[in-house]
Design a protein around this motif. Structure first.
Motif, short mmCIF file in Angstrom:
data_model
loop_
_atom_site.label_atom_id
_atom_site.label_comp_id
_atom_site.label_asym_id
_atom_site.label_seq_id
_atom_site.Cartn_x
_atom_site.Cartn_y
_atom_site.Cartn_z
N GLU A 54 0.79 -1.22 -0.08
CA GLU A 54 0.14 -0.15 0.00
C GLU A 54 0.82 1.27 0.20
OE1 GLU A 54 -2.59 0.85 3.11
OE2 GLU A 54 -4.50 -0.09 2.13
N ALA A 55 0.57 2.36 -0.47
CA ALA A 55 1.25 3.51 -0.80
C ALA A 55 1.66 4.08 0.51
CB ALA A 55 0.35 4.76 -1.66
N SER A 56 2.82 4.91 0.86
CA SER A 56 3.29 5.40 1.87
C SER A 56 4.30 6.32 1.62
CB SER A 56 3.84 4.34 2.69
OG SER A 56 4.53 5.03 3.83
N THR A 57 4.43 7.45 2.24
CA THR A 57 5.75 8.30 2.05
C THR A 57 6.24 8.20 3.29
OG1 THR A 57 4.54 10.01 0.49
CG2 THR A 57 6.52 10.92 1.63
N ARG A 58 5.66 8.94 4.61
CA ARG A 58 6.26 8.94 5.83
C ARG A 58 6.78 7.76 6.67
NH1 ARG A 58 2.72 13.18 5.05
NH2 ARG A 58 1.86 11.40 3.80
N THR A 59 5.82 6.83 6.66
CA THR A 59 6.35 5.45 7.24
C THR A 59 7.45 4.88 6.72
OG1 THR A 59 3.99 5.37 7.88
CG2 THR A 59 5.25 3.23 8.66
N LYS A 60 7.26 4.69 5.19
CA LYS A 60 8.38 4.06 4.69
C LYS A 60 9.80 4.71 4.77
CE LYS A 60 8.27 4.24 0.16
NZ LYS A 60 7.82 4.15 -0.98
N ILE A 108 6.46 -4.11 7.24
CA ILE A 108 5.31 -4.31 6.26
C ILE A 108 4.20 -3.82 6.25
CG2 ILE A 108 3.73 -6.25 5.55
CD1 ILE A 108 5.65 -8.47 6.08
N ARG A 109 3.84 -3.00 5.32
CA ARG A 109 2.61 -2.47 5.11
C ARG A 109 1.74 -3.09 4.06
NH1 ARG A 109 1.04 4.12 4.43
NH2 ARG A 109 1.70 3.69 6.46
N CYS A 110 0.55 -3.37 4.47
CA CYS A 110 -0.43 -4.11 3.53
C CYS A 110 -1.95 -3.93 3.52
CB CYS A 110 -0.08 -5.51 3.76
SG CYS A 110 -0.62 -6.30 5.30
N GLY A 136 -4.80 -1.30 11.82
CA GLY A 136 -4.18 -0.82 12.94
C GLY A 136 -2.55 -0.24 12.21
N HIS A 137 -2.14 0.62 13.04
CA HIS A 137 -0.76 1.37 12.57
C HIS A 137 -0.11 1.60 13.86
CE1 HIS A 137 2.03 3.69 10.44
NE2 HIS A 137 1.20 4.47 9.78
N PRO A 138 0.25 0.54 14.50
CA PRO A 138 1.05 0.81 15.81
C PRO A 138 2.34 1.55 15.99
CG PRO A 138 1.48 -1.54 15.06
CD PRO A 138 0.34 -0.64 13.97
N THR A 139 3.12 1.52 15.02
CA THR A 139 4.05 2.51 15.10
C THR A 139 3.87 4.04 14.99
OG1 THR A 139 5.02 2.57 12.76
CG2 THR A 139 5.74 0.76 14.30
N GLN A 140 2.60 4.35 14.21
CA GLN A 140 2.14 5.85 14.23
C GLN A 140 1.62 6.10 15.64
OE1 GLN A 140 1.95 8.00 11.43
NE2 GLN A 140 1.54 9.53 12.98
N ALA A 141 0.96 5.13 16.37
CA ALA A 141 0.52 5.41 17.58
C ALA A 141 1.89 5.62 18.48
CB ALA A 141 -0.21 4.21 18.22
N HIS A 261 -1.56 15.65 13.55
CA HIS A 261 -2.26 14.89 12.37
C HIS A 261 -1.04 13.95 11.84
CE1 HIS A 261 -4.17 14.13 8.52
NE2 HIS A 261 -5.13 15.09 8.94
N PRO A 262 -1.50 12.74 11.61
CA PRO A 262 -0.56 11.79 11.19
C PRO A 262 0.08 11.86 9.72
CG PRO A 262 -2.79 10.63 11.06
CD PRO A 262 -2.82 12.13 11.82
N GLY A 263 -0.77 12.71 8.95
CA GLY A 263 -0.73 13.06 7.50
C GLY A 263 -0.94 11.66 6.73
N PRO A 264 -1.31 11.86 5.53
CA PRO A 264 -1.05 13.08 4.73
C PRO A 264 -2.49 13.98 5.17
CG PRO A 264 -1.71 11.23 3.11
CD PRO A 264 -1.13 10.65 4.64
N VAL A 265 -2.35 15.33 4.95
CA VAL A 265 -3.54 16.20 5.28
C VAL A 265 -4.32 16.35 4.14
CG1 VAL A 265 -4.19 18.18 6.17
CG2 VAL A 265 -2.10 17.27 7.14
N1 CP Z 1 1.17 8.55 8.55
C1 CP Z 1 1.29 7.81 7.47
O1 CP Z 1 1.24 6.65 7.90
O2 CP Z 1 1.80 8.19 6.18
P1 CP Z 1 2.05 7.40 5.01
O3 CP Z 1 0.80 6.84 4.52
O4 CP Z 1 2.52 8.24 4.24
O5 CP Z 1 3.28 6.36 5.52
#
Ligand code: CP
Length: 306
Positions: A54-60, A108-110, A136-141, A261-265
């Motif tokens: 799945e798409a990501s900027t921040r987490t990856k 892993i993001r899925c 769930g997104h535990p590392t964001q938490a 805000h976790p983003g993206p906004v």
């Molecule tokens: N907050 C967050 O998970 O952003 P990404 O989807 O860009 O990783």
């Protein structure tokens, strides 16, 4: 929910509250060491496989930055279109292919439909959940709560408000569970159609202004239009009118509150543009803290430290 694979981190309660607080202390140490220009080489020689369907900027990028700052090496799979998944190979077969190459750790993001828990149960290599569909997104938490703790010191009794798409939010799911475990008071504010999250027990404010007045921490959540069914009765204009954080509504937020805000906004939806300049906004601090918290988590999972 806790993982059967004891070395993996799939859910916030895979760490006890004591372990979570110790992780925060280690993240703070890493932050100070890196700020002082000293190296941290605890992940030296470790191969970290980053598998994102799945798409990501921040987490990856945050995990990659964290691994590389600590001397680890990342092998990144993030483009389905240039992989054999485009030929029909499943996520599960893709995982076992990478697993056979024997990395030390998976990030892993899925999607909801992909069997993250099953592969974590069957693999001997630990997995960190970097965002699992809407579950769930535990590392964001971890990074959100670390940011709150850095600002307020005390989490017990802290009044945290989540506003937005609670129903589809893995961030709300993990964040609320972790905050409640650490003694914070959590409420939400969302239109009826976006407020239901079966696994969470939280009060929903009907008045946005009343909710803002209550909050010490205001967490905006992205309205996840891509996860909405086309026939739901949710209207973007109604959300903007009733729940967007605007210049006028910012006046109701306490001077010593913080905005996150976790983003993206979706600018103009969760937040109006005036929020960018508000000195209560901690959004960029969240991104920075993500690197330290994820560094500390990878150290813990791999059983290495300085
Ligand atoms: N907050 C967050 O998970 O952003 P990404 O989807 O860009 O990783």
């Amino acid at each position: 929910m806790t993982s059967k694979n004891k070395r993996s981190y799939l859910w916030v309660d895979d760490l006890s509250t004591d372990e979570t607080l110790a992780l925060f202390a280690r993240a703070e140490q890493i932050k100070k060491t890196l700020h002082s220009g000293q190296p941290v080489n605890t992940l030296g020689g470790k191969q970290i496989s980053v598998l994102f369907s799945e798409a990501s900027t921040r987490t990856k990028m945050s995990f990659q930055m964290a691994a590389q700052r600590l001397g680890g090496q990342c092998l990144v799979f993030d483009n389905i279109n240039t992989s054999s998944m485009i030929k029909g190979e499943t996520f599960e077969d893709t995982f076992w292919t990478l697993n056979a190459m024997r990395p030390d750790l998976f990030i892993i993001r899925c999607r909801d439909s992909e069997p993250l828990e099953k592969i974590a149960d069957q693999s001997s290599i630990p997995i960190i959940n970097a965002g699992f569909g809407s579950k769930g997104h535990p590392t964001q938490a971890l990074l959100d709560v670390f940011t709150m703790k850095n600002h307020f010191t005390e989490l017990a009794g802290l009044r945290v408000l989540y506003v937005g798409d609670i129903a589809h939010s893995r961030v709300a799911h993990s964040g609320i569970m972790l905050l409640q475990a650490l003694g914070a008071e959590v409420k939400v504010c969302a239109p009826e159609v976006l407020s239901k999250n079966a696994s969470l027990e939280v009060e929903n404010f009907s008045s946005h202004v009343e909710a803002i007045r209550w909050a010490q921490v205001y967490v905006g959540l992205r309205v996840q239009f891509e996860r909405h069914e086309s026939n739901n009765n949710f209207l973007k204009e109604q959300f903007i009118n009733d729940f967007s954080l605007s210049h006028h509504k910012l006046n109701s937020l306490a001077k010593d509150a913080v905005i996150m805000h976790p983003g993206p906004v979706n600018w103009g939806v969760e937040f109006q543009d005036c929020v960018r300049a508000d000195n209560r906004l901690q959004m960029w601090k969240q991104k920075e803290n993500g690197v330290y918290v994820r560094s500390a988590l990878m150290e813990k999972i791999l059983g290495v430290s300085q």
